[in-house]
Structures are given as C-alpha cells and as structure tokens.
Design an enzyme around this catalytic site. Sequence first.
Site, PDB file in Angstrom:
ATOM      1  N   ASP A 105       0.853  -1.189   0.000  1.00  0.00           N
ATOM      2  CA  ASP A 105       0.000   0.000   0.000  1.00  0.00           C
ATOM      3  C   ASP A 105       0.885   1.234   0.000  1.00  0.00           C
ATOM      4  O   ASP A 105       1.938   1.250   0.650  1.00  0.00           O
ATOM      5  CB  ASP A 105      -0.921   0.010   1.225  1.00  0.00           C
ATOM      6  CG  ASP A 105      -2.145   0.897   1.021  1.00  0.00           C
ATOM      7  OD1 ASP A 105      -1.971   2.096   0.700  1.00  0.00           O
ATOM      8  OD2 ASP A 105      -3.270   0.387   1.173  1.00  0.00           O
ATOM      9  N   ASP A 160       1.930   0.175  -5.786  1.00  0.00           N
ATOM     10  CA  ASP A 160       0.566  -0.018  -6.273  1.00  0.00           C
ATOM     11  C   ASP A 160       0.252  -1.517  -6.274  1.00  0.00           C
ATOM     12  O   ASP A 160       1.015  -2.317  -6.810  1.00  0.00           O
ATOM     13  CB  ASP A 160       0.454   0.544  -7.692  1.00  0.00           C
ATOM     14  CG  ASP A 160      -0.972   0.500  -8.233  1.00  0.00           C
ATOM     15  OD1 ASP A 160      -1.759  -0.368  -7.800  1.00  0.00           O
ATOM     16  OD2 ASP A 160      -1.297   1.335  -9.098  1.00  0.00           O
ATOM     17  N   ASP A 220      -8.557  -5.908  -0.141  1.00  0.00           N
ATOM     18  CA  ASP A 220      -9.758  -5.107   0.135  1.00  0.00           C
ATOM     19  C   ASP A 220      -9.609  -3.729  -0.512  1.00  0.00           C
ATOM     20  O   ASP A 220      -9.949  -2.713   0.081  1.00  0.00           O
ATOM     21  CB  ASP A 220      -9.979  -4.988   1.648  1.00  0.00           C
ATOM     22  CG  ASP A 220     -11.339  -4.380   1.993  1.00  0.00           C
ATOM     23  OD1 ASP A 220     -12.278  -4.519   1.185  1.00  0.00           O
ATOM     24  OD2 ASP A 220     -11.457  -3.754   3.064  1.00  0.00           O
ATOM     25  N   LYS A 272     -16.347  -4.483  -4.708  1.00  0.00           N
ATOM     26  CA  LYS A 272     -17.188  -3.341  -4.374  1.00  0.00           C
ATOM     27  C   LYS A 272     -18.286  -3.230  -5.428  1.00  0.00           C
ATOM     28  O   LYS A 272     -18.000  -3.136  -6.622  1.00  0.00           O
ATOM     29  CB  LYS A 272     -16.361  -2.059  -4.336  1.00  0.00           C
ATOM     30  CG  LYS A 272     -15.070  -2.157  -3.513  1.00  0.00           C
ATOM     31  CD  LYS A 272     -15.323  -2.445  -2.046  1.00  0.00           C
ATOM     32  CE  LYS A 272     -14.003  -2.511  -1.279  1.00  0.00           C
ATOM     33  NZ  LYS A 272     -14.191  -2.829   0.143  1.00  0.00           N
TER      34      LYS A 272
END
Length: 365
Positions: free
Chosen positions: A239, A259, A276, A305
């Site tokens: 991250d 990334d 996530d 999502k």
Amino acid sequence: MLGILLYCRPGFENDCANELQDKATALEVFGFVKTKRNSGYVFYQCYDPQQVEYLLEKLDYKQLIFARQLIAVKAFINDLPLDDRISPILEITRNLPLGGDLYVETPEGDDTKPLLTFCRKFTVPLRQALRKHNSLTAKENRNKIFYHLCFLDNKSAYIGFSVPHNRSEFYMGIPRLRSPSEAPSRSTLKLDEAIQVFLTAEEQQERLHSGMRAVDLGACPGGWTYQLVRRGLFVTAIDNGAMAQSLMDTGQVTHYTVDGFKYEPERKNIDWLVCDMIEKPKRVAKLMGQWLIDGWCKEAIFNFKLPMKKRYQEASEDIKILTDMFEKEDLQYELQAKQLYHDREEITLHVRLIGNHWGKQLGNG
C-alpha cells in the site's frame, strides 16, 4: 410445505430475490417472491408445495451470494394468540422430523429489530415445550434439522427448518464478533468473519496457521493484516499509505509502498492473498485470477465493491470473469462468494485452486 425463506442484508432484498428466482427457475421450480425493501428477508412461495423440499435439497447455501440463512417453510401464521403462542406452533412442528435445536429469530429489518428481546425470551419456554413433546433432542444436535421460528411481528411468524451442512450455524445467520481494540480499523472484522464463514475450524488449522506467508494488497492501515498476524502468519503489506506501527513492531510484517496492481512478489510460494482495495470489481477479478493462475498464491480472500443498482448482475459478471479464467487454463477450483454481515456495498470471495496442481509455478516457488 410453502416455500423457501432467506435472510439477507436490509436493502439487498431485490438482489437476494433475483438470485433465488434464477436458481429456482434453472431447477424448474416455479413460484413468486414476497418481500419488501429493508425488511431483511425474501420468501419464495412455490406453486407446487411438493417441490419445496426438492428445492431445498438442490440449493447450495454456500453458493447463495446474498443469503444469510436458508430455511424451508412449513407454515405461516399471522394470528398467533398472545396468551398462548406455543400450542399452534406445537401443532405444526409435530409433523416435522426430529429437530436438533431451535432458533426463534427475526430478520434484521427496520421494523423487526424491536422483536429481538421477545424472541430471546420466547426461546426457552418454546424449546422446553418442544422437548416435552419429543420434537427436539434433549441436547443440541447439529447433525439434525434446526427449527426456525421467524417473527415478523408479535403474532405473525414463518415456521420452518434448516438442514445440516446446508445452512448458517449462526443465530439469524450473523456471527457475533468483537472488534479487537488493538486492530487498526474495523475492517478487520470483514476478514475475521470471512475466515470463519469460508473455512471450518479444522481447515483453519490445516491451511491458515503460524509460519505461513501472506500478501495483503491495499493493506493500509492494516485491518486485514492484523487478522493474519494474530494467527501467526508473516505478511507482506502492499500500500502507498502508512501501516499501523503496532503491526510493524511485531516483526511479522514487511511493508512496500507499491501499487497493488503493479506489485509482483519475489517469492512465488505465497500461501494466502487478501485484498480489500477500493477498485472496480472487474479489475480486481482479473488481478486475483492472474495471481492464482500464475501460481503466486494458493488461496485468496478478497472483496468486490458493488454499484448501487443491479448488484446481483454485477456480482455474477465478475465471478464469471474468474471462472472463465480458470476454465481456460483447465484448472480445478473452489469458489464461494458471500455478502457477509460486516460487508457493506460489497461481497467477499474465497477462491482456492485444487487438484494435483495449482497455478503454473507449482514446484518452482
């Protein structure tokens, strides 16, 4: 028998209903849906009552994305006498097989939440009465059917049962988890729930244990990494943001500011991949599929999502991207997708490649 009752997240009734309707139609079991927005449940009434148990047998709870529980409904009562609710229930359940336990529940809807206290209080006297009438085993038996009494108000209820190995073992289909005070974010509960839903206790001991290696894509600040660390895994956190110092201090976490879509692990023997990231689900599907196909990991848990509309359609399309990728490579796989209690506008997936090989890199890691 009347039909099939599913619990779901309030606001996702249409998605749950569309999924159930699709599967019932594919099985040539026809009927109609009863539900309302934010009620937290979907009822599918079969035109032919003789087909209800067939539908229950053919539906796989693990493959229902939006369902929290799967119940075959024997009867619906809308006029239970307030001074004696038990007698009419005993009359209905005496024609059912011996039960291993009883759940007196209510869907997680806006209108039914006040009923929870009543449901808990009513459980003990009803369980005692059922045992007295030899309808329930003397002690809980998870290898038997469970009776479900689902109240919509204080005198209206669905009465039915769930079957072993094809249901949620949790009351109302909701695991009761506490957010650890030391976890960096509440998102930690999503992975904790996913592990408990997708893997049995024995599978966790075999396949998710101390000393294993994992990669967490989109890890910041470390909610999902925390669940892996507390189970003794070594985690590579990917991250551009900062990780919680408490996790870095464990010595089990290596953090790279890269990334997640560009990262390639140096070691190709990763046991677990978790992800996530807030990203378009089709892009995530392709990334997860490629990690598994290339042999970079053995198993993965990740989120899609979903948009505000046509969520079942979107989820189906995204899952098909994964299955098409695996089938093109002639790989055997296990895949489950669930909207967990701690999920919001999203679903969580678990994928594992099985058979004599997994991915292209087996033996080369």
